[in-house]
Write a protein that holds these residues in place. Structure first.
Motif, PDB file in Angstrom:
ATOM      1  N   LYS A  94      12.163 -16.313   7.229  1.00  0.00           N
ATOM      2  CA  LYS A  94      12.970 -15.381   8.012  1.00  0.00           C
ATOM      3  C   LYS A  94      14.301 -16.049   8.377  1.00  0.00           C
ATOM      4  O   LYS A  94      14.545 -16.395   9.526  1.00  0.00           O
ATOM      5  CB  LYS A  94      12.211 -14.951   9.268  1.00  0.00           C
ATOM      6  N   CYS A  95      15.124 -16.243   7.380  1.00  0.00           N
ATOM      7  CA  CYS A  95      16.464 -16.755   7.633  1.00  0.00           C
ATOM      8  C   CYS A  95      17.389 -16.280   6.519  1.00  0.00           C
ATOM      9  O   CYS A  95      16.937 -15.832   5.466  1.00  0.00           O
ATOM     10  CB  CYS A  95      16.478 -18.275   7.776  1.00  0.00           C
ATOM     11  N   ARG A  96      18.675 -16.362   6.790  1.00  0.00           N
ATOM     12  CA  ARG A  96      19.669 -15.810   5.872  1.00  0.00           C
ATOM     13  C   ARG A  96      19.812 -16.674   4.620  1.00  0.00           C
ATOM     14  O   ARG A  96      19.405 -17.828   4.588  1.00  0.00           O
ATOM     15  CB  ARG A  96      21.011 -15.672   6.578  1.00  0.00           C
ATOM     16  N   ASP A  97      20.406 -16.093   3.607  1.00  0.00           N
ATOM     17  CA  ASP A  97      20.688 -16.803   2.363  1.00  0.00           C
ATOM     18  C   ASP A  97      21.670 -17.947   2.620  1.00  0.00           C
ATOM     19  O   ASP A  97      22.518 -17.871   3.527  1.00  0.00           O
ATOM     20  CB  ASP A  97      21.333 -15.860   1.340  1.00  0.00           C
ATOM     21  N   ASN A  98      21.581 -18.980   1.798  1.00  0.00           N
ATOM     22  CA  ASN A  98      22.602 -20.043   1.750  1.00  0.00           C
ATOM     23  C   ASN A  98      22.853 -20.714   3.095  1.00  0.00           C
ATOM     24  O   ASN A  98      23.990 -21.042   3.426  1.00  0.00           O
ATOM     25  CB  ASN A  98      23.930 -19.478   1.208  1.00  0.00           C
ATOM     26  N   LYS A  99      21.797 -20.957   3.856  1.00  0.00           N
ATOM     27  CA  LYS A  99      21.971 -21.493   5.211  1.00  0.00           C
ATOM     28  C   LYS A  99      21.937 -23.025   5.263  1.00  0.00           C
ATOM     29  O   LYS A  99      22.687 -23.640   6.013  1.00  0.00           O
ATOM     30  CB  LYS A  99      20.890 -20.937   6.130  1.00  0.00           C
ATOM     31  N   TYR A 100      21.059 -23.649   4.472  1.00  0.00           N
ATOM     32  CA  TYR A 100      20.775 -25.071   4.656  1.00  0.00           C
ATOM     33  C   TYR A 100      21.408 -25.938   3.571  1.00  0.00           C
ATOM     34  O   TYR A 100      21.471 -25.556   2.401  1.00  0.00           O
ATOM     35  CB  TYR A 100      19.260 -25.304   4.660  1.00  0.00           C
ATOM     36  N   ASP A 101      21.826 -27.143   3.983  1.00  0.00           N
ATOM     37  CA  ASP A 101      22.362 -28.114   3.032  1.00  0.00           C
ATOM     38  C   ASP A 101      21.255 -28.713   2.169  1.00  0.00           C
ATOM     39  O   ASP A 101      21.456 -28.980   0.982  1.00  0.00           O
ATOM     40  CB  ASP A 101      23.071 -29.255   3.774  1.00  0.00           C
ATOM     41  N   LYS A 102      20.102 -28.950   2.761  1.00  0.00           N
ATOM     42  CA  LYS A 102      18.955 -29.507   2.055  1.00  0.00           C
ATOM     43  C   LYS A 102      17.709 -28.721   2.454  1.00  0.00           C
ATOM     44  O   LYS A 102      17.540 -28.376   3.646  1.00  0.00           O
ATOM     45  CB  LYS A 102      18.748 -30.994   2.399  1.00  0.00           C
ATOM     46  N   VAL A 103      16.850 -28.466   1.487  1.00  0.00           N
ATOM     47  CA  VAL A 103      15.579 -27.780   1.737  1.00  0.00           C
ATOM     48  C   VAL A 103      14.480 -28.641   1.119  1.00  0.00           C
ATOM     49  O   VAL A 103      14.562 -29.011  -0.056  1.00  0.00           O
ATOM     50  CB  VAL A 103      15.563 -26.363   1.124  1.00  0.00           C
ATOM     51  N   ARG A 124      16.795 -19.672  -2.313  1.00  0.00           N
ATOM     52  CA  ARG A 124      17.554 -18.612  -1.631  1.00  0.00           C
ATOM     53  C   ARG A 124      18.220 -19.118  -0.356  1.00  0.00           C
ATOM     54  O   ARG A 124      19.369 -18.791  -0.069  1.00  0.00           O
ATOM     55  CB  ARG A 124      16.622 -17.438  -1.292  1.00  0.00           C
ATOM     56  N   VAL A 125      17.507 -19.932   0.413  1.00  0.00           N
ATOM     57  CA  VAL A 125      18.027 -20.344   1.720  1.00  0.00           C
ATOM     58  C   VAL A 125      18.876 -21.611   1.648  1.00  0.00           C
ATOM     59  O   VAL A 125      19.454 -22.031   2.651  1.00  0.00           O
ATOM     60  CB  VAL A 125      16.890 -20.524   2.749  1.00  0.00           C
ATOM     61  N   CYS A 126      18.976 -22.191   0.456  1.00  0.00           N
ATOM     62  CA  CYS A 126      19.786 -23.398   0.263  1.00  0.00           C
ATOM     63  C   CYS A 126      21.225 -23.015  -0.088  1.00  0.00           C
ATOM     64  O   CYS A 126      21.456 -22.074  -0.852  1.00  0.00           O
ATOM     65  CB  CYS A 126      19.169 -24.246  -0.850  1.00  0.00           C
ATOM     66  N   LYS A 127      22.177 -23.742   0.464  1.00  0.00           N
ATOM     67  CA  LYS A 127      23.575 -23.494   0.146  1.00  0.00           C
ATOM     68  C   LYS A 127      23.874 -23.845  -1.308  1.00  0.00           C
ATOM     69  O   LYS A 127      23.225 -24.719  -1.891  1.00  0.00           O
ATOM     70  CB  LYS A 127      24.479 -24.371   1.026  1.00  0.00           C
ATOM     71  N   LYS A 128      24.871 -23.211  -1.877  1.00  0.00           N
ATOM     72  CA  LYS A 128      25.342 -23.614  -3.199  1.00  0.00           C
ATOM     73  C   LYS A 128      25.864 -25.046  -3.120  1.00  0.00           C
ATOM     74  O   LYS A 128      26.599 -25.398  -2.206  1.00  0.00           O
ATOM     75  CB  LYS A 128      26.423 -22.668  -3.697  1.00  0.00           C
ATOM     76  N   GLY A 129      25.441 -25.857  -4.063  1.00  0.00           N
ATOM     77  CA  GLY A 129      25.787 -27.274  -4.037  1.00  0.00           C
ATOM     78  C   GLY A 129      24.820 -28.106  -3.218  1.00  0.00           C
ATOM     79  O   GLY A 129      24.883 -29.337  -3.246  1.00  0.00           O
TER      80      GLY A 129
END
Length: 199
Positions: A94-103, A124-129
């Motif tokens: 339950k969190c937005r797309d592209n939120k975290y630097d590392k998962v 999905r929840v990891c940032k691009k890069g």
């Protein structure tokens, strides 16, 4: 839930049976973390990896589906003010797309009914890069690794899949991940750490 039942003895059991891997895994994952990172950890278990990540990042959200495991994480990570501990299903975060630097999702893929769905949700929840870091036990057909699998299954923890390094690499190739870095932590039951950089 079996994980609630074993949460109080999990660290002890892992340390006795597979201590070298259990101790070095957190260090290997933490080496991927930078000071400014927002990190999500799924299937955090007792916090064995969490307590290595926390000193390295800006904030860690440590999640698990087992309340018993989360209680152990809270004990093992007390003293760190940059951790949020909460219950979550890693296949439906339950969190937005592209939120975290590392998962991070440690030693869980082999236990899941739908591991590909879980990996897609982590992506999905990891940032691009950003990086998706997935350590998983790898086994061989006999010897200490196979014994470990039998012990887990006797405790009521069935392995849905068993990987060796080649089949673990194929798992990600079949999912369309062709640029994955792997590190193997050797021990009684080795662990392969897969690192995917989100494109």
């Amino acid at each position: 839930m079996i994980w609630d039942n074993v949460s109080g003895i999990y660290d002890f059991t892992e340390t006795i049976y597979n201590g070298k891997v259990y101790q070095n895994l957190g260090k290997a994952v933490a080496a991927q973390i930078k000071q400014g990172d927002l990190v999500l950890e799924c299937a955090c278990g007792t916090g064995a990896i969490s307590k290595c990540i926390a000193p390295k990042c800006r904030h860690l959200t440590a999640t698990d589906f087992s309340r018993g495991m989360l209680r152990q994480t809270a004990k093992n990570c007390r003293g760190y003010e940059n951790i949020t501990i909460r219950r979550a299903d890693m296949t439906q975060l339950k969190c937005r797309d592209n939120k975290y630097d590392k998962v991070v999702a440690g030693n869980v893929l082999h236990l899941l009914d739908a591991p590909y769905a879980a990996v897609r949700e982590l992506e999905r929840v990891c940032k691009k890069g950003g990086k998706i870091i997935i350590p998983t036990y790898i086994n061989i057909a006999s010897g200490p690794s196979r014994l470990g699998v039998r012990l887990f299954e006797m405790a009521g923890i069935p392995f849905k899949r068993q990987f060796d390094l080649a089949s673990y690499q194929k798992f990600f190739e079949d999912a369309g991940y062709n640029q994955v870095e792997y590190t193997v932590i050797q021990g009684r039951m080795p662990c392969a750490v897969a690192v995917i950089t989100k494109q």
